[in-house]
Design a protein around this motif. Structure first.
Motif, PDB file in Angstrom:
ATOM      1  N   LEU A 175       0.814  -1.207   0.000  1.00 40.68           N
ATOM      2  CA  LEU A 175       0.000   0.000   0.000  1.00 40.68           C
ATOM      3  C   LEU A 175       0.851   1.261   0.000  1.00 40.68           C
ATOM      4  CD1 LEU A 175      -2.757  -1.125   2.539  1.00 40.68           C
ATOM      5  CD2 LEU A 175      -2.940  -0.975   0.044  1.00 40.68           C
ATOM      6  N   GLN A 176       2.110   1.143   0.464  1.00 33.72           N
ATOM      7  CA  GLN A 176       2.999   2.301   0.486  1.00 33.72           C
ATOM      8  C   GLN A 176       3.365   2.769  -0.926  1.00 33.72           C
ATOM      9  OE1 GLN A 176       6.324   2.286   3.460  1.00 33.72           O
ATOM     10  NE2 GLN A 176       5.672   0.154   3.762  1.00 33.72           N
ATOM     11  N   CYS A 177       3.403   1.843  -1.864  1.00 32.83           N
ATOM     12  CA  CYS A 177       3.821   2.203  -3.228  1.00 32.83           C
ATOM     13  C   CYS A 177       2.682   2.048  -4.223  1.00 32.83           C
ATOM     14  CB  CYS A 177       5.026   1.356  -3.651  1.00 32.83           C
ATOM     15  SG  CYS A 177       4.785  -0.427  -3.516  1.00 32.83           S
ATOM     16  N   LYS A 178       1.460   2.186  -3.747  1.00 31.06           N
ATOM     17  CA  LYS A 178       0.301   1.947  -4.611  1.00 31.06           C
ATOM     18  C   LYS A 178       0.206   2.935  -5.771  1.00 31.06           C
ATOM     19  CE  LYS A 178      -2.992   4.666  -1.865  1.00 31.06           C
ATOM     20  NZ  LYS A 178      -4.302   4.624  -1.175  1.00 31.06           N
ATOM     21  N   ASN A 179       0.826   4.091  -5.627  1.00 33.19           N
ATOM     22  CA  ASN A 179       0.733   5.084  -6.694  1.00 33.19           C
ATOM     23  C   ASN A 179       1.840   4.955  -7.742  1.00 33.19           C
ATOM     24  OD1 ASN A 179      -1.557   6.345  -5.572  1.00 33.19           O
ATOM     25  ND2 ASN A 179      -0.264   7.488  -4.139  1.00 33.19           N
ATOM     26  N   SER A 180       2.881   4.151  -7.429  1.00 36.09           N
ATOM     27  CA  SER A 180       3.996   4.022  -8.376  1.00 36.09           C
ATOM     28  C   SER A 180       4.125   2.622  -8.967  1.00 36.09           C
ATOM     29  CB  SER A 180       5.318   4.396  -7.690  1.00 36.09           C
ATOM     30  OG  SER A 180       5.606   3.480  -6.637  1.00 36.09           O
ATOM     31  N   LEU A 181       3.675   1.604  -8.248  1.00 38.36           N
ATOM     32  CA  LEU A 181       3.897   0.214  -8.670  1.00 38.36           C
ATOM     33  C   LEU A 181       3.074  -0.119  -9.913  1.00 38.36           C
ATOM     34  CD1 LEU A 181       5.592  -2.194  -7.672  1.00 38.36           C
ATOM     35  CD2 LEU A 181       3.526  -3.071  -6.550  1.00 38.36           C
ATOM     36  N   ARG A 182       3.774  -0.516 -10.958  1.00 33.99           N
ATOM     37  CA  ARG A 182       3.113  -0.846 -12.227  1.00 33.99           C
ATOM     38  C   ARG A 182       3.145  -2.340 -12.550  1.00 33.99           C
ATOM     39  NH1 ARG A 182       4.613   4.305 -12.580  1.00 33.99           N
ATOM     40  NH2 ARG A 182       3.363   5.740 -13.863  1.00 33.99           N
ATOM     41  N   SER A 183       4.070  -3.062 -11.914  1.00 34.36           N
ATOM     42  CA  SER A 183       4.172  -4.502 -12.179  1.00 34.36           C
ATOM     43  C   SER A 183       4.462  -5.235 -10.875  1.00 34.36           C
ATOM     44  CB  SER A 183       5.281  -4.786 -13.192  1.00 34.36           C
ATOM     45  OG  SER A 183       5.488  -6.178 -13.344  1.00 34.36           O
ATOM     46  N   LEU A 199      -6.476  -9.610   1.363  1.00 36.48           N
ATOM     47  CA  LEU A 199      -5.560  -9.642   0.225  1.00 36.48           C
ATOM     48  C   LEU A 199      -6.177  -8.934  -0.980  1.00 36.48           C
ATOM     49  CD1 LEU A 199      -2.961 -10.541  -1.120  1.00 36.48           C
ATOM     50  CD2 LEU A 199      -3.983 -12.789  -1.507  1.00 36.48           C
ATOM     51  N   LEU A 200      -7.470  -9.181  -1.224  1.00 37.57           N
ATOM     52  CA  LEU A 200      -8.133  -8.527  -2.342  1.00 37.57           C
ATOM     53  C   LEU A 200      -8.167  -7.012  -2.139  1.00 37.57           C
ATOM     54  CD1 LEU A 200      -9.667  -8.925  -5.003  1.00 37.57           C
ATOM     55  CD2 LEU A 200     -11.783  -9.030  -3.672  1.00 37.57           C
ATOM     56  N   PHE A 201      -8.352  -6.587  -0.903  1.00 31.74           N
ATOM     57  CA  PHE A 201      -8.358  -5.149  -0.616  1.00 31.74           C
ATOM     58  C   PHE A 201      -7.009  -4.528  -0.966  1.00 31.74           C
ATOM     59  CE2 PHE A 201      -7.124  -1.771   2.344  1.00 31.74           C
ATOM     60  CZ  PHE A 201      -8.060  -0.801   2.010  1.00 31.74           C
ATOM     61  N   VAL A 202      -5.901  -5.171  -0.531  1.00 30.98           N
ATOM     62  CA  VAL A 202      -4.569  -4.635  -0.812  1.00 30.98           C
ATOM     63  C   VAL A 202      -4.345  -4.537  -2.311  1.00 30.98           C
ATOM     64  CG1 VAL A 202      -2.093  -5.067  -0.622  1.00 30.98           C
ATOM     65  CG2 VAL A 202      -3.569  -5.421   1.359  1.00 30.98           C
ATOM     66  N   LEU A 203      -4.654  -5.615  -3.029  1.00 31.40           N
ATOM     67  CA  LEU A 203      -4.429  -5.615  -4.476  1.00 31.40           C
ATOM     68  C   LEU A 203      -5.289  -4.570  -5.174  1.00 31.40           C
ATOM     69  CD1 LEU A 203      -4.225  -9.471  -5.192  1.00 31.40           C
ATOM     70  CD2 LEU A 203      -2.330  -7.850  -5.023  1.00 31.40           C
ATOM     71  N   SER A 204      -6.504  -4.403  -4.707  1.00 32.59           N
ATOM     72  CA  SER A 204      -7.422  -3.471  -5.377  1.00 32.59           C
ATOM     73  C   SER A 204      -7.020  -2.016  -5.194  1.00 32.59           C
ATOM     74  CB  SER A 204      -8.848  -3.680  -4.853  1.00 32.59           C
ATOM     75  OG  SER A 204      -8.924  -3.321  -3.471  1.00 32.59           O
ATOM     76  N   GLN A 205      -6.106  -1.761  -4.258  1.00 37.02           N
ATOM     77  CA  GLN A 205      -5.651  -0.389  -4.032  1.00 37.02           C
ATOM     78  C   GLN A 205      -4.508   0.017  -4.959  1.00 37.02           C
ATOM     79  OE1 GLN A 205      -7.245   1.740  -1.699  1.00 37.02           O
ATOM     80  NE2 GLN A 205      -8.619  -0.026  -1.922  1.00 37.02           N
ATOM     81  N   LEU A 206      -3.972  -0.940  -5.678  1.00 35.90           N
ATOM     82  CA  LEU A 206      -2.806  -0.663  -6.538  1.00 35.90           C
ATOM     83  C   LEU A 206      -3.287  -0.098  -7.877  1.00 35.90           C
ATOM     84  CD1 LEU A 206      -0.755  -3.912  -5.778  1.00 35.90           C
ATOM     85  CD2 LEU A 206      -0.727  -1.733  -4.558  1.00 35.90           C
ATOM     86  N   ASP A 207      -3.743   1.123  -7.848  1.00 35.78           N
ATOM     87  CA  ASP A 207      -4.402   1.712  -9.016  1.00 35.78           C
ATOM     88  C   ASP A 207      -3.489   1.868 -10.223  1.00 35.78           C
ATOM     89  OD1 ASP A 207      -6.731   1.840  -7.622  1.00 35.78           O
ATOM     90  OD2 ASP A 207      -6.562   3.958  -7.075  1.00 35.78           O
ATOM     91  N   ALA A 208      -2.168   1.985  -9.997  1.00 26.94           N
ATOM     92  CA  ALA A 208      -1.245   2.178 -11.122  1.00 26.94           C
ATOM     93  C   ALA A 208      -0.810   0.853 -11.746  1.00 26.94           C
ATOM     94  CB  ALA A 208      -0.012   2.956 -10.657  1.00 26.94           C
ATOM     95  N   LEU A 209      -1.208  -0.258 -11.146  1.00 30.56           N
ATOM     96  CA  LEU A 209      -0.721  -1.578 -11.583  1.00 30.56           C
ATOM     97  C   LEU A 209      -1.220  -1.918 -12.987  1.00 30.56           C
ATOM     98  CD1 LEU A 209       1.052  -3.620 -10.012  1.00 30.56           C
ATOM     99  CD2 LEU A 209      -1.022  -4.972  -9.640  1.00 30.56           C
ATOM    100  N   ARG A 210      -0.265  -2.257 -13.856  1.00 37.73           N
ATOM    101  CA  ARG A 210      -0.585  -2.674 -15.223  1.00 37.73           C
ATOM    102  C   ARG A 210      -0.406  -4.181 -15.414  1.00 37.73           C
ATOM    103  NH1 ARG A 210      -1.120   0.958 -19.093  1.00 37.73           N
ATOM    104  NH2 ARG A 210      -0.180  -0.394 -20.691  1.00 37.73           N
ATOM    105  N   HIS A 211       0.525  -4.761 -14.668  1.00 33.02           N
ATOM    106  CA  HIS A 211       0.762  -6.210 -14.779  1.00 33.02           C
ATOM    107  C   HIS A 211       0.729  -6.855 -13.401  1.00 33.02           C
ATOM    108  CE1 HIS A 211       2.332 -10.115 -15.760  1.00 33.02           C
ATOM    109  NE2 HIS A 211       3.347  -9.935 -14.945  1.00 33.02           N
ATOM    110  N   LEU A 212      -0.101  -7.863 -13.246  1.00 30.55           N
ATOM    111  CA  LEU A 212      -0.183  -8.626 -12.001  1.00 30.55           C
ATOM    112  C   LEU A 212      -0.026 -10.105 -12.309  1.00 30.55           C
ATOM    113  CD1 LEU A 212      -0.741  -9.004  -8.981  1.00 30.55           C
ATOM    114  CD2 LEU A 212      -3.205  -9.038  -9.531  1.00 30.55           C
ATOM    115  N   ASP A 213       0.959 -10.715 -11.663  1.00 32.60           N
ATOM    116  CA  ASP A 213       1.162 -12.166 -11.771  1.00 32.60           C
ATOM    117  C   ASP A 213       0.867 -12.774 -10.410  1.00 32.60           C
ATOM    118  OD1 ASP A 213       2.031 -14.772 -11.914  1.00 32.60           O
ATOM    119  OD2 ASP A 213       3.833 -14.319 -13.075  1.00 32.60           O
TER     120      ASP A 213
END
Length: 708
Positions: A175-183, A199-213
């Protein structure tokens, strides 16, 4: 200027040469070669040699050598994955942080497979967060902890993070890097201890994320261990596009409990989607995917999906195995050469050199992709690499019957064994060693077939006994029950090839009691011309060796060979080799130890029989050289001896003029033939054949054809 070259060097002198050249042009460049404490010192001078990208992946290097040689450079990228010796994640980070330039310049760091050993850091303030410019960090297969992850996520510019196969238990730090993390690559997090909702809450906050594995390659026995993760994956798919709005790439391979409806909802709500990982989910053949041509998918539905999986999951053994299994099924009836696909299979074998699971399926895929004429349509360099990997598999898994069978099936090709350059001696040794320890009839047949061709190409002197003993044992085994099969024929061919113009092998054959065995087989297989021809061919090899001719001076054996020579019901091929043995043995009157009248009768019978032989259209024999014929072509030789040699040369020259015309010149046979033609005592039958040979060769040369 940052140079994008990766230099792969083997010798320090070559490194120095490249260094001087690059220094001359004031170029920055990258490293990708096996360094160690001794060689890495060349890069200590950061003023003269400015490194920007360095790879010490899999290198053996100490922490001190790393610090002194590399940390003084203004590095942009560093890959220290799987390095060994004293190098740990802590020592790498400590070294980088100690350099004011590196601590701000480094943007990409890979420490996959390293022991982080974070407790060894003397300064508590030193951490990943000290590398202020870091944007990409790969820590797969490390002992990453929640505390270290917390430190990592405080990086101000972190864009890409790989924490696969680590023991982290909580991802809330993201959550600390939710605005920068893209992958985010979070593959196989077995110790994750978070409720699906958290876990779903944490992932759903990563608004900048383009790739999730969020894939998981669970073996079948562990299918129940990932249910929470599967539930998160299902909810993520069913969620609206407001969750992870920037996402264009999602990998859920191995998540078996997500349904087709959830997948359809996700795909239909994401128009910008470019990648989906669906291998081992059961969803890769979903109808919702059929209309999305620009979407890359890893799965099992078709060749494109399987190949994408092999490209994507190079280092994930379980996924590689699953993809190869499906590839094997898809290529079972392949009728078109697919070199790109073969490259992927070889890549899987190289990435997992000791994995039985991978090689078991990969070698079967290699056979499918190179069988029949498919190999001939591929680049020679690719087939060379293929053979290298097959030999590695044979060496690595010497007692695994199916792997050996797959490799032998792939190798059992005339094109591969005859025309492709590779270490035939190593291959022959691997095959014969396997053969000496196993008795499976099917594999025995293939192994002997491969050996019969390999020994015709190259066998180092001194290794003959191993081959001779094993091959003679097979001949004896078959002869005891009177069987005639391809294994026996291949074994006889291999022995024949093994002794061809190799006196040491011929001598070893006699010492291994091969002569006694062949005498018995020659008599018991009287009505099998193919067997007799191979036996007589080997005896002919022995007869060519002056020092071994005495071993053939056995009246009973020679009387049997004379009978074969005289019998007009016997095939010409058999009579030809019978005549060759007799011609060599009778060519030296001083070495003849039997009754003189017997020799005279043989010489007379030689001439009378040979003159009746019909010309053969099919190739019956090939010669490495004409040197063994030279003593038989002397003008002082009896006509029967001369006639056999001239008939033999005429046969092969008429069948393959391009090849043998150059051999005639090289071995000095042309001059001998001319001398025979000009000698007043030369029999007219011989003069006629000699004239035909010379006219054939001269006609070929005058046509401008070049010898092969």
């Amino acid at each position: 200027m940052v140079c994008g070259y990766f230099v792969n060097l083997n010798f320090l002198n070559f490194i120095l040469c490249i260094f001087l050249l690059l220094n001359l042009f004031n170029m920055h460049y990258c490293l990708l070669f096996m360094l160690n404490d001794s060689t890495v010192g060349i890069f200590r001078d950061s003023k003269e040699l400015r490194l920007r990208r360095a790879s010490i992946r899999c290198c053996v290097m100490s922490a001190d050598a790393f610090r002194l040689a590399l940390c003084s450079h203004r590095l942009l990228e560093l890959d220290a994955s799987w390095a060994s010796e004293g190098l740990t994640g802590a020592s790498v980070v400590s070294g980088l942080v100690s350099s004011p330039e590196c601590s701000v310049s480094l943007q990409r760091l890979s420490l996959n497979g390293l022991h982080l050993d974070w407790g060894s850091l003397e300064e508590s303030c030193v951490g990943f967060s000290s590398l202020l410019g870091l944007r990409t960090l790969h820590l797969a297969n490390t002992d990453l902890t929640d505390d270290i992850l917390e430190d990592i996520c405080s990086l101000p510019h972190l864009e890409s993070l790989d924490i696969s196969c680590t023991p982290v238990s909580n991802l809330s730090a993201l959550l600390q890097c939710k605005n920068s993390l893209r992958s985010l690559i979070a593959h196989r997090l077995r110790q994750l201890n978070m409720s699906p909702s958290r876990l779903l809450f944490v992932l759903s906050q990563l608004d900048a994320l383009r790739h999730l594995d969020f894939s998981d390659d669970r073996p079948p026995a562990e299918d129940t261990d990932g249910r929470d993760g599967d539930e998160v994956a299902r909810q993520l798919l069913e969620g609206s596009s407001r969750i992870l709005p920037s996402l264009v790439s999602l990998d859920l391979s191995g998540r078996k409990m997500i349904g087709e409806a959830a997948l359809a909802a996700f795909v239909e709500s994401r128009s910008g989607l470019i990648f989906l990982g669906l291998l081992a989910t059961g969803l890769s053949s979903s109808h919702v995917l059929t209309s999305l041509r620009n979407l890359k998918v890893t799965g099992e539905a078709n060749e494109n999906q399987v190949c994408e999986a092999l490209r994507k999951y190079t280092e994930r053994e379980c996924f590689v195995q699953k993809a190869l299994i499906q590839l094997y099924r898809l290529t079972t009836d392949a009728d078109t050469a697919q070199p790109d696909m073969l490259e992927l299979v070889l890549g899987a074998m190289k990435s997992h050199p000791s994995s039985l699971h991978v090689h078991l399926v990969a070698t079967a895929c290699v056979f499918n992709l190179t069988t029949q004429d498919l190999a001939e349509a591929m680049p020679v360099s690719l087939i060379c690499s293929t053979i290298t990997q097959l030999l590695h598999a044979m060496k690595t898994f010497p007692n695994h019957q199916q792997v050996q069978k797959n490799c032998l099936l792939a190798l059992c090709s005339d094109y591969i064994l005859q025309d492709i350059p590779f270490d035939r001696y190593v291959a022959a040794m691997l095959v014969i060693n396997w053969l000496s320890n196993h008795q499976d009839p099917t594999l025995q047949r293939m192994a002997v077939a491969v050996i019969s061709i390999l020994v015709a190409k190259e066998i180092t002197q001194g290794a003959e006994n191993l081959f001779l003993n094993q091959l003679l044992a097979i001949v004896q085994q078959k002869a005891m029950v009177g069987v005639v099969d391809s294994t026996l024929k291949f074994a006889l061919s291999a022995l024949w090839n093994l002794t061809d113009e190799m006196p040491s092998a011929a001598r070893s054959f006699i010492q291994c009691q091969g002569l006694e065995l062949y005498e018995e087989v020659l008599e018991s297989y009287y009505n099998e011309p193919t067997i007799q021809q191979k036996i007589l061919g080997l005896l002919n090899n022995i007869a060519e060796v002056k020092e071994l001719q005495a071993d053939l001076m056995d009246e009973g054996l020679l009387e049997h060979i004379v009978i074969l020579l005289k019998d007009t019901q016997v095939e010409v091929g058999v009579r030809y080799f019978a005549g060759g043995i007799l011609a060599h043995l009778t060519s030296k009157a001083e070495a003849w130890t039997l009754d003189q009248d017997f020799r005279d009768a043989i010489l007379k019978q030689l001439h009378e029989s040979i003159i009746t032989w019909a010309h053969l259209e099919r190739e019956m024999v090939s010669y490495r050289s004409f040197c063994p014929f030279c003593p038989l072509l002397q003008t002082c030789q009896p006509s029967g001896v001369q006639l056999w040699a001239v008939w033999a040369i005429h046969l092969v020259c008429s069948q393959n003029t391009s090849h043998y015309s150059s051999m005639l010149e090289r071995d000095g046979v042309t001059e001998l033939l001319k001398a025979l033609a000009a000698h007043p005592d030369t029999h007219s039958d011989i003069q006629r054949l000699v004239g035909s040979i010379l006219r054939t060769v001269e006609g070929h040369q005058s046509s401008g054809a070049q010898p092969l």
